[in-house]
Scaffold this motif. Structure first.
Motif, PDB file in Angstrom:
ATOM      1  N   LEU A 351      -7.779   4.368   1.004  1.00 57.92           N
ATOM      2  CA  LEU A 351      -8.541   2.863   1.012  1.00 57.92           C
ATOM      3  C   LEU A 351      -8.962   2.532  -0.447  1.00 57.92           C
ATOM      4  N   LYS A 352      -9.199   3.714  -1.155  1.00 59.36           N
ATOM      5  CA  LYS A 352     -10.220   3.371  -2.486  1.00 59.36           C
ATOM      6  C   LYS A 352      -9.062   3.113  -3.536  1.00 59.36           C
ATOM      7  N   TYR A 353      -7.712   3.382  -3.230  1.00 60.23           N
ATOM      8  CA  TYR A 353      -6.798   3.327  -4.351  1.00 60.23           C
ATOM      9  C   TYR A 353      -5.603   2.405  -3.709  1.00 60.23           C
ATOM     10  N   SER A 354      -6.041   1.578  -2.928  1.00 60.05           N
ATOM     11  CA  SER A 354      -5.061   0.751  -2.330  1.00 60.05           C
ATOM     12  C   SER A 354      -5.528  -0.739  -2.495  1.00 60.05           C
ATOM     13  N   ASN A 355      -4.439  -1.592  -2.868  1.00 62.93           N
ATOM     14  CA  ASN A 355      -4.996  -3.113  -3.099  1.00 62.93           C
ATOM     15  C   ASN A 355      -5.087  -3.860  -1.911  1.00 62.93           C
ATOM     16  N   GLU A 356      -5.312  -4.984  -1.867  1.00 67.16           N
ATOM     17  CA  GLU A 356      -5.624  -5.705  -0.441  1.00 67.16           C
ATOM     18  C   GLU A 356      -4.090  -6.429  -0.322  1.00 67.16           C
ATOM     19  N   TYR A 357      -3.909  -6.353   0.936  1.00 63.18           N
ATOM     20  CA  TYR A 357      -2.731  -6.897   1.630  1.00 63.18           C
ATOM     21  C   TYR A 357      -1.597  -5.844   1.535  1.00 63.18           C
ATOM     22  N   THR A 358      -2.095  -4.583   1.549  1.00 62.02           N
ATOM     23  CA  THR A 358      -0.946  -3.312   1.418  1.00 62.02           C
ATOM     24  C   THR A 358      -1.205  -2.865   2.804  1.00 62.02           C
ATOM     25  N   VAL A 359      -0.315  -1.766   3.406  1.00 63.22           N
ATOM     26  CA  VAL A 359      -0.124  -1.058   4.469  1.00 63.22           C
ATOM     27  C   VAL A 359      -0.638   0.425   4.450  1.00 63.22           C
ATOM     28  N   THR A 360      -1.429   0.806   5.047  1.00 60.19           N
ATOM     29  CA  THR A 360      -1.622   2.301   5.194  1.00 60.19           C
ATOM     30  C   THR A 360      -1.089   2.817   6.675  1.00 60.19           C
ATOM     31  N   ILE A 376       0.401   7.627   4.491  1.00 63.55           N
ATOM     32  CA  ILE A 376       1.225   7.130   3.654  1.00 63.55           C
ATOM     33  C   ILE A 376       0.579   5.631   3.334  1.00 63.55           C
ATOM     34  N   ASP A 377       0.250   5.394   1.861  1.00 72.17           N
ATOM     35  CA  ASP A 377      -0.417   4.299   1.390  1.00 72.17           C
ATOM     36  C   ASP A 377       0.624   3.584   0.362  1.00 72.17           C
ATOM     37  N   GLN A 378       0.174   2.311   0.183  1.00 74.53           N
ATOM     38  CA  GLN A 378       0.997   1.416  -0.975  1.00 74.53           C
ATOM     39  C   GLN A 378       0.276   1.258  -2.151  1.00 74.53           C
ATOM     40  N   GLY A 379      -0.729   2.302  -2.465  1.00 71.58           N
ATOM     41  CA  GLY A 379      -1.690   2.055  -3.493  1.00 71.58           C
ATOM     42  C   GLY A 379      -1.050   2.371  -5.020  1.00 71.58           C
ATOM     43  N   VAL A 380      -1.933   2.534  -5.802  1.00 73.56           N
ATOM     44  CA  VAL A 380      -1.606   2.573  -7.229  1.00 73.56           C
ATOM     45  C   VAL A 380      -0.815   3.640  -7.656  1.00 73.56           C
ATOM     46  N   GLY A 381      -0.610   5.062  -6.502  1.00 76.46           N
ATOM     47  CA  GLY A 381       0.166   6.019  -7.142  1.00 76.46           C
ATOM     48  C   GLY A 381      -0.450   7.128  -7.852  1.00 76.46           C
ATOM     49  N   ILE A 382       0.168   8.368  -8.179  1.00 74.98           N
ATOM     50  CA  ILE A 382      -0.318   9.180  -8.893  1.00 74.98           C
ATOM     51  C   ILE A 382       0.715   9.288 -10.029  1.00 74.98           C
ATOM     52  N   PRO A 383       0.407   9.504 -11.316  1.00 77.42           N
ATOM     53  CA  PRO A 383       1.399  10.034 -12.173  1.00 77.42           C
ATOM     54  C   PRO A 383       1.931  11.411 -12.163  1.00 77.42           C
ATOM     55  N   ARG A 384       3.341  11.445 -12.441  1.00 74.76           N
ATOM     56  CA  ARG A 384       3.892  12.825 -12.027  1.00 74.76           C
ATOM     57  C   ARG A 384       3.369  13.787 -12.839  1.00 74.76           C
ATOM     58  N   ALA A 385       3.080  13.923 -13.832  1.00 69.13           N
ATOM     59  CA  ALA A 385       2.072  15.018 -14.504  1.00 69.13           C
ATOM     60  C   ALA A 385       0.758  15.410 -13.955  1.00 69.13           C
ATOM     61  N   ASP A 386       0.293  14.570 -12.942  1.00 70.42           N
ATOM     62  CA  ASP A 386      -0.937  14.877 -12.505  1.00 70.42           C
ATOM     63  C   ASP A 386      -0.825  15.486 -10.893  1.00 70.42           C
ATOM     64  N   ILE A 387       0.408  15.224 -10.489  1.00 69.16           N
ATOM     65  CA  ILE A 387       0.768  15.551  -9.139  1.00 69.16           C
ATOM     66  C   ILE A 387       0.468  17.122  -8.808  1.00 69.16           C
ATOM     67  N   PRO A 388       0.786  17.943  -9.770  1.00 71.45           N
ATOM     68  CA  PRO A 388       0.699  19.522  -9.421  1.00 71.45           C
ATOM     69  C   PRO A 388      -0.771  19.983  -9.344  1.00 71.45           C
ATOM     70  N   HIS A 389      -1.567  19.022 -10.031  1.00 74.53           N
ATOM     71  CA  HIS A 389      -3.124  19.486 -10.067  1.00 74.53           C
ATOM     72  C   HIS A 389      -3.985  18.534  -9.457  1.00 74.53           C
ATOM     73  N   VAL A 390      -3.524  17.617  -8.283  1.00 77.59           N
ATOM     74  CA  VAL A 390      -4.487  17.000  -7.689  1.00 77.59           C
ATOM     75  C   VAL A 390      -5.349  17.718  -6.860  1.00 77.59           C
ATOM     76  N   PHE A 391      -4.938  18.967  -6.293  1.00 80.72           N
ATOM     77  CA  PHE A 391      -5.616  19.868  -5.417  1.00 80.72           C
ATOM     78  C   PHE A 391      -6.625  20.764  -6.121  1.00 80.72           C
ATOM     79  N   THR A 405     -14.827   4.931  -9.945  1.00 81.45           N
ATOM     80  CA  THR A 405     -13.582   4.908  -9.834  1.00 81.45           C
ATOM     81  C   THR A 405     -13.150   6.226  -9.143  1.00 81.45           C
ATOM     82  N   GLY A 406     -14.107   6.815  -8.271  1.00 82.34           N
ATOM     83  CA  GLY A 406     -13.894   7.850  -7.551  1.00 82.34           C
ATOM     84  C   GLY A 406     -15.164   8.595  -7.291  1.00 82.34           C
ATOM     85  N   GLY A 407     -14.825   9.835  -6.579  1.00 77.97           N
ATOM     86  CA  GLY A 407     -15.867  10.935  -6.350  1.00 77.97           C
ATOM     87  C   GLY A 407     -16.050  11.885  -7.607  1.00 77.97           C
ATOM     88  N   PHE A 408     -15.940  13.313  -6.916  1.00 80.33           N
ATOM     89  CA  PHE A 408     -16.290  14.368  -7.991  1.00 80.33           C
ATOM     90  C   PHE A 408     -15.266  15.051  -8.192  1.00 80.33           C
TER      91      PHE A 408
END
Length: 453
Positions: A351-360, A376-391, A405-408
């Motif tokens: 919800l936070k990273y998706s724009n209006e009129y998209t589908v989740t 599955i969302d249609q949001g802004v996405g995550i850069p490839r370099a950041d994907i291994p570290h999102v957790f 722009t987000g939480g903690f």
């Protein structure tokens, strides 16, 4: 290693020496017996004084002696003067002597002679025994020569063994010393060590393990420093707001509406600070395994439907279409409250990273032995370099840590631990401006009632 090899070599050389000496003595005895048999054959062909004289003459020019007696023990011929040592052997009882000959004295260490006897029978009158003697002094000289050869071979082997042990120990101890120095640095907190892997044996595996440990500790050190820095930043921001607005609210010239506004800000920042501390406390509880999980078999369709209805108003308010795809006959072993926390966190990110009129979409699918749930969302996405570290803890794709722009950066870390502690796995796929897909996979729980029916 040297002591072990030295003991093995010593035992082997003693055993080999004894075997060679025994074999050499047997050869001498068999040679004596063979000469006696040869003289017997000559006597049986032609028994006369000239034959006896010829046999004595032959043996007088060798290192052996011959004595020929009749069956009564009378000496018919002797190649040398019969001494006490020979007499002792000649007096032995010879009741049954095989035609091929008999060894009557083989003790070369204790006696003066080794000896054999062979019977002969040229006719009914001329019969007797052929005694062959060899002085044990000659045998001892032979054994002494053999001992010298063994001693030389032993010293030569010992020399080459010392050289081999020296270079082998160097080859073994050099990597061990390198690894010891590396572990000493690790114990002192220096994790930027390099341990070369020079082989593929056990030493190479040990070096690789130490290097992996050093890399992991170095990574943990950096992560800890980043974690402390991020926590300091996250704590400082609300505390700065609380202190600043509290100082303003204490001013006596402030009217009631303004003071109320500042107190409201202080309240919101207190809630934000409390939320951060709660998340940190949850992570700490999971790290020490005090986070309780109460699993039960849950019908997945109705469970996801309740989550869907809970978040639908928020998505509708932002003009985002929320879909749910799930079959009715799927069951899972999960902790409902904890797993709901997982889904709510993932849906909140969508919800936070998706724009209006998209589908989740919340999608549950079944494969062989497992069930997967995808957000599955249609949001802004995550850069490839950041994907291994999102957790990772306190990791945020947006590095400025702006409040808008987000939480903690703790939510996905908690999500991953909550999924894994319930026996599942979570992964993420994302493309910039095309959306993100978080996929949770659990082993399938069959509905016993439905299967029995």
């Amino acid at each position: 290693m040297f002591v072990c090899i030295f003991l093995i070599e010593t035992v082997s050389m003693i055993y080999l020496h004894n075997k060679v000496v025994h074999s050499r003595i047997n050869q001498e005895l068999e040679s004596l017996k063979s000469r006696g048999n040869s003289h017997r054959d000559v006597l049986e062909i032609s028994y006369d004084n000239s034959t006896l004289h010829h046999i004595g003459l032959m043996e007088s020019h060798t290192d052996t002696d011959v004595v020929i007696t009749n069956t009564k023990g009378d000496i018919l011929l002797s190649s040398e003067k019969v001494n006490s040592g020979m007499k002792k052997i000649l007096k032995k009882d010879l009741t049954q002597v095989p035609r091929k000959g008999l060894i009557i004295q083989s003790s070369w260490k204790e006696e003066r002679y080794i000896a054999t006897v062979t019977p002969f029978n040229s006719d009914k009158v001329n019969e007797g025994y052929v005694y062959m003697f060899k002085n044990t002094g000659d045998v001892e000289d032979l054994i002494s020569q053999l001992n010298k050869h063994f001693l030389f071979a032993t010293l030569l082997l010992l020399f080459f063994m010392l050289i081999t042990i020296y270079f082998l120990s160097k080859a073994l101890t050099r990597p061990l010393i390198t690894m010891k120095e590396a572990t000493t640095k690790l114990s002192k907190g220096n994790f930027s060590v390099s341990v070369p892997v020079r082989s593929k044996d056990e030493l190479g595996e040990l070096a690789q393990s130490i290097q992996s440990l050093a890399n992991e500790l170095n990574y943990l050190k950096k992560e800890r420093n980043e974690f402390l820095a991020s926590i300091s930043h996250e704590l400082r921001t609300p505390l700065t707001y609380i202190k600043g607005y509290a100082d303003i609210a204490r001013r006596k010239d402030l009217d009631i509406p303004e003071r109320t506004q500042y107190l409201e800000i202080i309240h919101e920042e207190s809630k934000r600070l409390n939320s951060l501390l709660d998340e940190l406390f949850n992570i700490a509880r999971m790290d020490v395994n005090t986070f309780t999980i109460s699993k039960e078999t849950v019908p997945l369709s109705s469970f996801l439907q309740s989550v869907y209805e809970k978040v639908l108003p928020a998505f509708t308010n932002k003009n985002i279409q929320l879909n749910l795809e799930c079959k009715d006959n799927l069951f899972m072993d999960i902790d409902p409250s904890r797993f709901e926390q997982v889904l709510l966190n993932l849906l909140d990110n969508a919800l936070k990273y998706s724009n209006e009129y998209t589908v989740t979409t919340i999608k549950a699918t079944e494969s062989i032995g497992s069930i997967s749930i995808s957000i599955i969302d249609q949001g802004v996405g995550i850069p490839r370099a950041d994907i291994p570290h999102v957790f990772d803890r306190l990791y945020r794709v947006e590095k400025s840590r702006a409040r808008a722009t987000g939480g903690f950066g703790l939510g996905l870390s908690i999500v991953k631990q909550l999924v894994e502690v319930q026996g599942g796995t979570i992964s993420v796929k994302s493309s910039i401006e095309q959306g993100t897909c978080f996929t949770i996979i659990f082993k399938e729980k069959k509905n016993e009632d439905s299967s029995s029916s």
